[in-house]
Design a protein around this motif. Sequence first.
Motif, mmCIF file in Angstrom:
data_model
loop_
_atom_site.group_PDB
_atom_site.id
_atom_site.type_symbol
_atom_site.label_atom_id
_atom_site.label_comp_id
_atom_site.label_asym_id
_atom_site.label_seq_id
_atom_site.Cartn_x
_atom_site.Cartn_y
_atom_site.Cartn_z
ATOM 1 N N GLY A 77 39.792 71.678 76.841
ATOM 2 C CA GLY A 77 41.023 72.043 76.148
ATOM 3 C C GLY A 77 40.754 72.412 74.706
ATOM 4 N N GLN A 78 41.779 72.391 73.906
ATOM 5 C CA GLN A 78 41.665 72.802 72.504
ATOM 6 C C GLN A 78 41.002 71.693 71.685
ATOM 7 N N GLN A 87 46.485 71.415 73.326
ATOM 8 C CA GLN A 87 46.601 71.123 74.750
ATOM 9 C C GLN A 87 45.225 70.804 75.322
ATOM 10 N N LYS A 89 42.832 68.325 78.611
ATOM 11 C CA LYS A 89 42.706 67.325 79.677
ATOM 12 C C LYS A 89 41.511 66.438 79.360
ATOM 13 N N GLY A 100 47.844 66.921 78.536
ATOM 14 C CA GLY A 100 48.990 67.169 77.683
ATOM 15 C C GLY A 100 48.598 67.476 76.256
ATOM 16 N N GLU A 101 49.469 67.109 75.314
ATOM 17 C CA GLU A 101 49.296 67.452 73.916
ATOM 18 C C GLU A 101 48.493 66.377 73.179
ATOM 19 N N TRP A 102 47.674 66.858 72.214
ATOM 20 C CA TRP A 102 46.848 65.972 71.383
ATOM 21 C C TRP A 102 47.085 66.313 69.913
ATOM 22 N N THR A 107 46.801 61.038 71.723
ATOM 23 C CA THR A 107 47.796 61.605 72.612
ATOM 24 C C THR A 107 49.113 61.606 71.865
ATOM 25 N N GLY A 111 53.012 64.699 77.681
ATOM 26 C CA GLY A 111 51.799 64.665 78.472
ATOM 27 C C GLY A 111 51.980 63.849 79.733
#
Length: 797
Positions: A77-78, A87, A89, A100-102, A107, A111
């Motif tokens: 992910g990013q 975003q 995993k 989800g989002e970080w 976290t 997510g």
Amino acid sequence: MSRESSSNSSSMIKAWEATVRRTQAAKKRANSIFGTSIIAHVDAENEEEEENDSGMSVVGDMYHADKVLPNGDYYTGQWSDNFPHGQGKYLWTDGCMYVGEWFRGKTMGRGRFSWPSGATYEGEFKSGYMDGTGTYTGPNGDTYKGQWIMNLKHGHGVKNYFTGDLYEGEWRRGLQEGQGRYQWKEGNHYAGEWKNGEICGKGMFIWTNGNRYDGYWEEGVPKGSGTFKWPDGSFYVGNWSRDPREQNGTYYPSGSSPDANLDWDPQQVYTVDLCDCRISPSEKVSILPSQKKLAVWRSSKASESGGGGERPRRMSVDGRVGAAVERPFDRMRLWETGGDERVGFGAGGLLCGRRESSCEEYSYAGLNGEDANGNRNDIPKAGLGQQMRVPQKTKRQGETICKGHKNYDLMLNLQLGIRHAVGRPAPTASLDLKPSAFDPKEKLWTRFPPEGTKYTPPHQSCEFKWKDYCPLVFRTLRKLFKVDPADYMISICGNDALRELSSPGKSGSFFYLTNDDRYMIKTMKKAEVKVLIRMLSAYYNHVRAFENTLVTKFYGLHCVKLMGQPIQKKVRFIIMGNLFCTEYTIHRRFDLKGSVLGRTTDKPETEIDGTTILKDLDLNFIFRLQKSWFQDFCRQIDRDCEFLEQERIMDYSLLVGLHFRNTSAAGHLIPSGARTPGGDDNDGSLQLSRADMDQLLLDPSRWASIKLGMNMPARAERTLRKNDLELQLIGEPTGEYYEVILFFGVIDILQDYDISKKLEHAYKSIQYDPTSISAVDPKQYSRRFREFILKIFAEDT
């Protein structure tokens, strides 16, 4: 693809598969979730290779990364500044997964977290916690949809149990509390009040056969006044109790079937009707999302700036060492961490620790206490002038009252009287007291001659008379406050002597402490006794209605009258709870009113110790509480102030005690995120780690040790007053935080706004600003006090 590239890719895949083979769950899920086409292995010995060949594609300051991390975890992910950001995993080797989002390794946002057991949570996250609105599905099929705070159900929510039961209503810290409706799969249902996960308060229970009970409950069963009705219109009304001796009531038949239920026994409700109506327990979560460690490496740039070419040190984003072993949770030493690990918790999770045998040193990049040459600093300078220190240790507070002390006989009289009053047989008191129990004439005199009587023991002191004020009320208050009579007597009347505090208070009252520090005994003026007796009924109803009240807890009101002297001296005293009865060292004490005139301590800095009572203008902190605790605090301050205002009380204070959790060996306070240069805390203070906090959240029953005003973890933000504003009540926030444990409560609640206070207000108003003085009208005092307190306490965002 060339043969060499294919070979490299194949070897990388094998490395990943070998890693996840450690656990069966991860082995089953790895390929199906992520595939293997773009995985690159991170070489612990050469981070340059990781940055150049890891398959990242640059998008401004954000990267897309596919990483096999050193411990076998996998992330795709990013990526930004060496953290998952955006975003992504993340798959842990034990099979847990987050998608989800970080935000910088946490976290944060929306997510989905899943467990190897099949359990899932989908919803909002905040700083690693399930926090906001979300849905949890347990491995057994339970589902909860609603609001969360710090991994706990908190707010409105609906829970469907795998048994077929359903609850919809309010939750607090993981348990049903407030208004809610519970329906069993058989069709029976209850609608009403809940407390700590149990039916408690007023509510109605309806059975499928049409019978219903409407009334009060306690610990899941009818307790107190209530009415049981049948479908034919007949009903039974009275006082309910599981104990048949306390059960009493009257049966009223219906006109259509007057003899239908004459043989019915109210105990049948307990033994038959409710025996199968049990509340389904909450499932235990094996591990919380905030407990999952992220194996992240410091960037090469950070390494170069820290010492040039040294091997990058592994760290944990939430501040915990990957190989650390947590000690078993201990109720008695709740805040203690395992091993030598010393960590703090708070916004951003900025923590500090020391090397252990099985793990590497860790820290956040840029906050590791190193200078440009890689040398470790002792403690980062706050940039706010002189560094803060904890006060020097002092001997135990108070002077032990031994034989020969001027108040030795008085102490013996007090102990004899308490033993007699508490040990005297009495019927079991209901919490519903009659108005006569609060009558000012409700007093009980007992004579204590040296030779003893039928009811009193012989003693070596002079003859005295003992008076109990409203004995039934205070006996019931002790029951309400869950004070065991035997423990109460042992604390006050045991072999250990009382301790007299060194000097009387401003009012001229003397204070005594029990040897175990649980109770404080204060001598009182006659006027104060009258005020307490006058407001006793309202006080009783207030503390009964609000379990978390911050007002002083009163356990007994007594008088000793010394006989056989030319002037028969009377000593009146009240027994109260000691707010600072704790294993922690109280480093700072503040008595806060919200006024400025005379509200500073005269002592020089060198004479201030842990027992010094500091005042409003000495306060240099804002206390930041976790969201749900702050909400509770605001509500309770409002209720307590309204009660005191209605009783025409003023001049009360909020007494606050601080224990700083992170101090250096030299006695300096260590801000959040700074490195501890030496071993454990010198004073043996207990510590709370992020791991302990998570363990606490796993078991809601452990919340019992943290109550409003007691053992409350918080962050204290340092403030500074401007030099040109000497009477500035609250300083400017500096952004420098300290991890603390708070103790606080409202004290001195027996000062009536009488003629003397009105004259004091009039006199001082001539010389000073009327809003700056302490003696003001109760309504104005309450408003000013609330406004001040809600500025120095704030939500930790």
